[in-house]
Design an enzyme around this catalytic site. Structure first.
Site, PDB file in Angstrom:
ATOM      1  N   LYS A  13      56.515  68.236  39.212  1.00  0.00           N
ATOM      2  CA  LYS A  13      57.929  68.196  39.637  1.00  0.00           C
ATOM      3  C   LYS A  13      58.045  67.828  41.117  1.00  0.00           C
ATOM      4  O   LYS A  13      58.836  66.970  41.487  1.00  0.00           O
ATOM      5  CB  LYS A  13      58.598  69.559  39.390  1.00  0.00           C
ATOM      6  CG  LYS A  13      58.589  69.990  37.933  1.00  0.00           C
ATOM      7  CD  LYS A  13      59.338  71.293  37.718  1.00  0.00           C
ATOM      8  CE  LYS A  13      58.731  72.488  38.420  1.00  0.00           C
ATOM      9  NZ  LYS A  13      57.380  72.874  37.961  1.00  0.00           N
ATOM     10  N   ARG A  88      65.914  77.838  37.012  1.00  0.00           N
ATOM     11  CA  ARG A  88      64.750  78.309  36.272  1.00  0.00           C
ATOM     12  C   ARG A  88      65.112  79.384  35.262  1.00  0.00           C
ATOM     13  O   ARG A  88      64.232  79.908  34.580  1.00  0.00           O
ATOM     14  CB  ARG A  88      63.776  78.894  37.253  1.00  0.00           C
ATOM     15  CG  ARG A  88      62.431  78.173  37.264  1.00  0.00           C
ATOM     16  CD  ARG A  88      61.717  78.752  38.381  1.00  0.00           C
ATOM     17  NE  ARG A  88      60.367  78.571  38.559  1.00  0.00           N
ATOM     18  CZ  ARG A  88      59.849  77.763  39.477  1.00  0.00           C
ATOM     19  NH1 ARG A  88      60.589  76.944  40.137  1.00  0.00           N
ATOM     20  NH2 ARG A  88      58.574  77.793  39.692  1.00  0.00           N
ATOM     21  N   ARG A 127      44.930  71.743  43.580  1.00  0.00           N
ATOM     22  CA  ARG A 127      46.029  71.306  44.458  1.00  0.00           C
ATOM     23  C   ARG A 127      45.826  71.764  45.908  1.00  0.00           C
ATOM     24  O   ARG A 127      45.352  72.856  46.160  1.00  0.00           O
ATOM     25  CB  ARG A 127      47.351  71.879  43.949  1.00  0.00           C
ATOM     26  CG  ARG A 127      48.488  71.629  44.937  1.00  0.00           C
ATOM     27  CD  ARG A 127      49.829  71.796  44.344  1.00  0.00           C
ATOM     28  NE  ARG A 127      50.087  73.156  43.874  1.00  0.00           N
ATOM     29  CZ  ARG A 127      51.205  73.505  43.276  1.00  0.00           C
ATOM     30  NH1 ARG A 127      52.145  72.619  43.055  1.00  0.00           N
ATOM     31  NH2 ARG A 127      51.388  74.741  42.870  1.00  0.00           N
ATOM     32  N   ARG A 160      47.558  77.099  47.889  1.00  0.00           N
ATOM     33  CA  ARG A 160      48.547  78.157  47.670  1.00  0.00           C
ATOM     34  C   ARG A 160      47.900  79.383  47.026  1.00  0.00           C
ATOM     35  O   ARG A 160      47.071  79.244  46.135  1.00  0.00           O
ATOM     36  CB  ARG A 160      49.663  77.639  46.740  1.00  0.00           C
ATOM     37  CG  ARG A 160      50.776  76.973  47.487  1.00  0.00           C
ATOM     38  CD  ARG A 160      51.739  76.245  46.598  1.00  0.00           C
ATOM     39  NE  ARG A 160      52.290  76.983  45.467  1.00  0.00           N
ATOM     40  CZ  ARG A 160      53.223  76.497  44.659  1.00  0.00           C
ATOM     41  NH1 ARG A 160      53.716  75.287  44.876  1.00  0.00           N
ATOM     42  NH2 ARG A 160      53.670  77.202  43.645  1.00  0.00           N
ATOM     43  N   ARG A 171      52.101  82.529  35.564  1.00  0.00           N
ATOM     44  CA  ARG A 171      53.271  81.660  35.805  1.00  0.00           C
ATOM     45  C   ARG A 171      53.625  80.878  34.541  1.00  0.00           C
ATOM     46  O   ARG A 171      54.800  80.633  34.254  1.00  0.00           O
ATOM     47  CB  ARG A 171      52.983  80.700  36.974  1.00  0.00           C
ATOM     48  CG  ARG A 171      53.045  81.403  38.326  1.00  0.00           C
ATOM     49  CD  ARG A 171      52.339  80.629  39.412  1.00  0.00           C
ATOM     50  NE  ARG A 171      52.911  79.328  39.664  1.00  0.00           N
ATOM     51  CZ  ARG A 171      52.270  78.340  40.281  1.00  0.00           C
ATOM     52  NH1 ARG A 171      51.033  78.509  40.701  1.00  0.00           N
ATOM     53  NH2 ARG A 171      52.868  77.187  40.475  1.00  0.00           N
TER      54      ARG A 171
HETATM   55  P1  AP5 Z   1      53.148  69.270  41.761  1.00  0.00           P
HETATM   56  O1  AP5 Z   1      53.932  68.035  41.911  1.00  0.00           O
HETATM   57  O2  AP5 Z   1      52.947  70.132  42.980  1.00  0.00           O
HETATM   58  O3  AP5 Z   1      53.692  70.130  40.506  1.00  0.00           O
HETATM   59  P2  AP5 Z   1      54.924  71.100  40.369  1.00  0.00           P
HETATM   60  O4  AP5 Z   1      55.477  70.914  39.016  1.00  0.00           O
HETATM   61  O5  AP5 Z   1      55.852  70.924  41.545  1.00  0.00           O
HETATM   62  O6  AP5 Z   1      54.164  72.493  40.445  1.00  0.00           O
HETATM   63  P3  AP5 Z   1      54.516  73.847  41.175  1.00  0.00           P
HETATM   64  O7  AP5 Z   1      53.327  74.735  40.958  1.00  0.00           O
HETATM   65  O8  AP5 Z   1      54.917  73.632  42.618  1.00  0.00           O
HETATM   66  O9  AP5 Z   1      55.722  74.330  40.409  1.00  0.00           O
HETATM   67  P4  AP5 Z   1      56.200  75.715  40.238  1.00  0.00           P
HETATM   68  O10 AP5 Z   1      57.449  75.402  39.542  1.00  0.00           O
HETATM   69  O11 AP5 Z   1      55.331  76.700  39.586  1.00  0.00           O
HETATM   70  O12 AP5 Z   1      56.245  76.295  41.750  1.00  0.00           O
HETATM   71  P5  AP5 Z   1      57.396  76.360  42.837  1.00  0.00           P
HETATM   72  O13 AP5 Z   1      56.818  75.935  44.113  1.00  0.00           O
HETATM   73  O14 AP5 Z   1      58.640  75.699  42.351  1.00  0.00           O
HETATM   74  O15 AP5 Z   1      51.724  68.870  41.162  1.00  0.00           O
HETATM   75  C1  AP5 Z   1      50.721  69.844  40.934  1.00  0.00           C
HETATM   76  C2  AP5 Z   1      49.343  69.246  41.294  1.00  0.00           C
HETATM   77  O16 AP5 Z   1      49.050  68.194  40.375  1.00  0.00           O
HETATM   78  C3  AP5 Z   1      49.271  68.611  42.690  1.00  0.00           C
HETATM   79  O17 AP5 Z   1      47.982  68.814  43.177  1.00  0.00           O
HETATM   80  C4  AP5 Z   1      49.525  67.126  42.438  1.00  0.00           C
HETATM   81  O18 AP5 Z   1      48.907  66.300  43.416  1.00  0.00           O
HETATM   82  C5  AP5 Z   1      48.895  66.940  41.057  1.00  0.00           C
HETATM   83  N1  AP5 Z   1      49.581  65.951  40.230  1.00  0.00           N
HETATM   84  C6  AP5 Z   1      50.913  65.719  40.129  1.00  0.00           C
HETATM   85  N2  AP5 Z   1      51.161  64.750  39.227  1.00  0.00           N
HETATM   86  C7  AP5 Z   1      49.957  64.374  38.737  1.00  0.00           C
HETATM   87  C8  AP5 Z   1      49.543  63.418  37.762  1.00  0.00           C
HETATM   88  N3  AP5 Z   1      50.426  62.634  37.115  1.00  0.00           N
HETATM   89  N4  AP5 Z   1      48.216  63.300  37.496  1.00  0.00           N
HETATM   90  C9  AP5 Z   1      47.316  64.078  38.143  1.00  0.00           C
HETATM   91  N5  AP5 Z   1      47.646  64.994  39.087  1.00  0.00           N
HETATM   92  C10 AP5 Z   1      48.941  65.134  39.366  1.00  0.00           C
HETATM   93  O19 AP5 Z   1      57.694  77.914  42.840  1.00  0.00           O
HETATM   94  C11 AP5 Z   1      56.776  78.830  43.400  1.00  0.00           C
HETATM   95  C12 AP5 Z   1      57.339  80.231  43.239  1.00  0.00           C
HETATM   96  O20 AP5 Z   1      58.587  80.354  43.952  1.00  0.00           O
HETATM   97  C13 AP5 Z   1      57.668  80.667  41.814  1.00  0.00           C
HETATM   98  O21 AP5 Z   1      56.536  81.162  41.117  1.00  0.00           O
HETATM   99  C14 AP5 Z   1      58.730  81.760  42.079  1.00  0.00           C
HETATM  100  O22 AP5 Z   1      58.128  82.944  42.505  1.00  0.00           O
HETATM  101  C15 AP5 Z   1      59.510  81.177  43.234  1.00  0.00           C
HETATM  102  N6  AP5 Z   1      60.635  80.344  42.773  1.00  0.00           N
HETATM  103  C16 AP5 Z   1      60.814  79.002  43.014  1.00  0.00           C
HETATM  104  N7  AP5 Z   1      61.941  78.567  42.428  1.00  0.00           N
HETATM  105  C17 AP5 Z   1      62.490  79.628  41.801  1.00  0.00           C
HETATM  106  C18 AP5 Z   1      63.662  79.805  41.011  1.00  0.00           C
HETATM  107  N8  AP5 Z   1      64.496  78.778  40.749  1.00  0.00           N
HETATM  108  N9  AP5 Z   1      63.904  81.028  40.512  1.00  0.00           N
HETATM  109  C19 AP5 Z   1      63.106  82.079  40.785  1.00  0.00           C
HETATM  110  N10 AP5 Z   1      61.973  81.976  41.505  1.00  0.00           N
HETATM  111  C20 AP5 Z   1      61.670  80.770  42.027  1.00  0.00           C
END
Ligand code: AP5
Length: 222
Positions: A13, A88, A127, A160, A171
């Site tokens: 994402k 979410r 990552r 992270r 997660r």
């Molecule tokens: P990346 O693009 O970073 O993936 P992502 O989907 O953004 O993954 P996240 O882990 O950041 O999502 P998340 O939703 O769990 O965490 P968030 O930060 O929102 O890609 C991942 C890896 O793969 C990278 O290394 C990238 O280079 C690689 N990659 C990407 N595309 C690829 C491909 N096509 N092929 C190969 N490799 C690839 O949330 C963190 C925390 O914040 C949550 O757990 C929660 O505690 C809190 N939080 C955030 N938003 C909310 C909400 N709305 N409500 C409640 N709590 C929230």
């Protein structure tokens, strides 16, 4: 215009939202990045969110919704935004809808990237993130040009805390229980477009752009 990127942790994402936002001239609004910045600065918001994030649990809805609505009110969001990591829960989606409706706006399209758990695990354990601008890299699939240094801003890369295997598995469970209901929610509204999130970053990006070119999105892009 408001585009939502939906998918499990590690679906790409953040990677794709940044590309899409640039391509479409929209703001990239990432709830996880906003929380990580707040945690790093130890603001009252960051202190509240930190424990939930470390455990891989969702931060309570009222905290997230207030933070995102404040962010969406900033000038760079006037043309719209690509939302990454928000909403979410169904409650968050309803709060977003209500806030947009108050401004005569609505969600235009929801893009869902499907990625199986084993790919998620491989992606997240490899990552690295820029401490300064939050750009995501992967040791194997998307390495920076200079080891440990962000191509975009020269910041230092780090791993992270919530990317440890056990926390990633938790997660994924949280995603299935609390976020996956949004799939049916947006499908019912006719807003959902689904793509295969496995493949090269460019390839997945092309699929998302093609999905945006569809019927519903067409009225927004026209
Ligand atoms: P990346 O693009 O970073 O993936 P992502 O989907 O953004 O993954 P996240 O882990 O950041 O999502 P998340 O939703 O769990 O965490 P968030 O930060 O929102 O890609 C991942 C890896 O793969 C990278 O290394 C990238 O280079 C690689 N990659 C990407 N595309 C690829 C491909 N096509 N092929 C190969 N490799 C690839 O949330 C963190 C925390 O914040 C949550 O757990 C929660 O505690 C809190 N939080 C955030 N938003 C909310 C909400 N709305 N409500 C409640 N709590 C929230």
């Amino acid at each position: 215009m408001v585009v939502i990127l939906l998918g499990p942790p590690g679906a790409g994402k953040g990677t794709q939202a940044a590309r899409l936002a640039k391509r479409l001239g929209l703001a990239h609004v990432a709830s996880g990045d906003l929380f990580r910045e707040a945690v790093a600065a130890q603001t009252p918001l960051g202190i509240k969110a930190q424990g939930y994030m470390e455990r891989g649990e969702l931060v309570p809805d009222e905290i997230v919704v207030a933070m995102i609505l404040e962010r969406l009110a900033q000038p760079d969001c006037r043309q719209g935004a690509v939302l990454d990591g928000f909403p979410r829960t169904v409650a968050q989606a309803e709060a977003l809808e209500e806030a947009l409706a108050a401004q005569g706006k609505e969600v235009d399209v929801v893009l869902l990237a499907h990625v199986p758990d084993e790919v998620v695990l491989e992606r997240l354990t490899g990552r690295r993130i820029c401490r300064n601008c939050q750009a995501p890299y992967h040791m194997t699939f998307n390495p920076p040009t200079r080891e440990g240094i962000c191509d975009r801003c020269g910041g230092v890369l780090y791993q992270r805390d919530d990317d440890r295997e056990e926390t990633v598995r938790h997660r994924l469970r949280v995603y299935r229980e609390q976020t996956a209901p949004l799939i049916a929610y947006y499908r019912r509204q006719g807003l959902l477009r689904e793509v295969d999130g496995v493949g090269e970053v460019e390839e997945v990006g092309e699929r998302l752009l093609r999905a945006l070119g569809g019927e519903e999105a067409g009225r927004a892009w026209a």
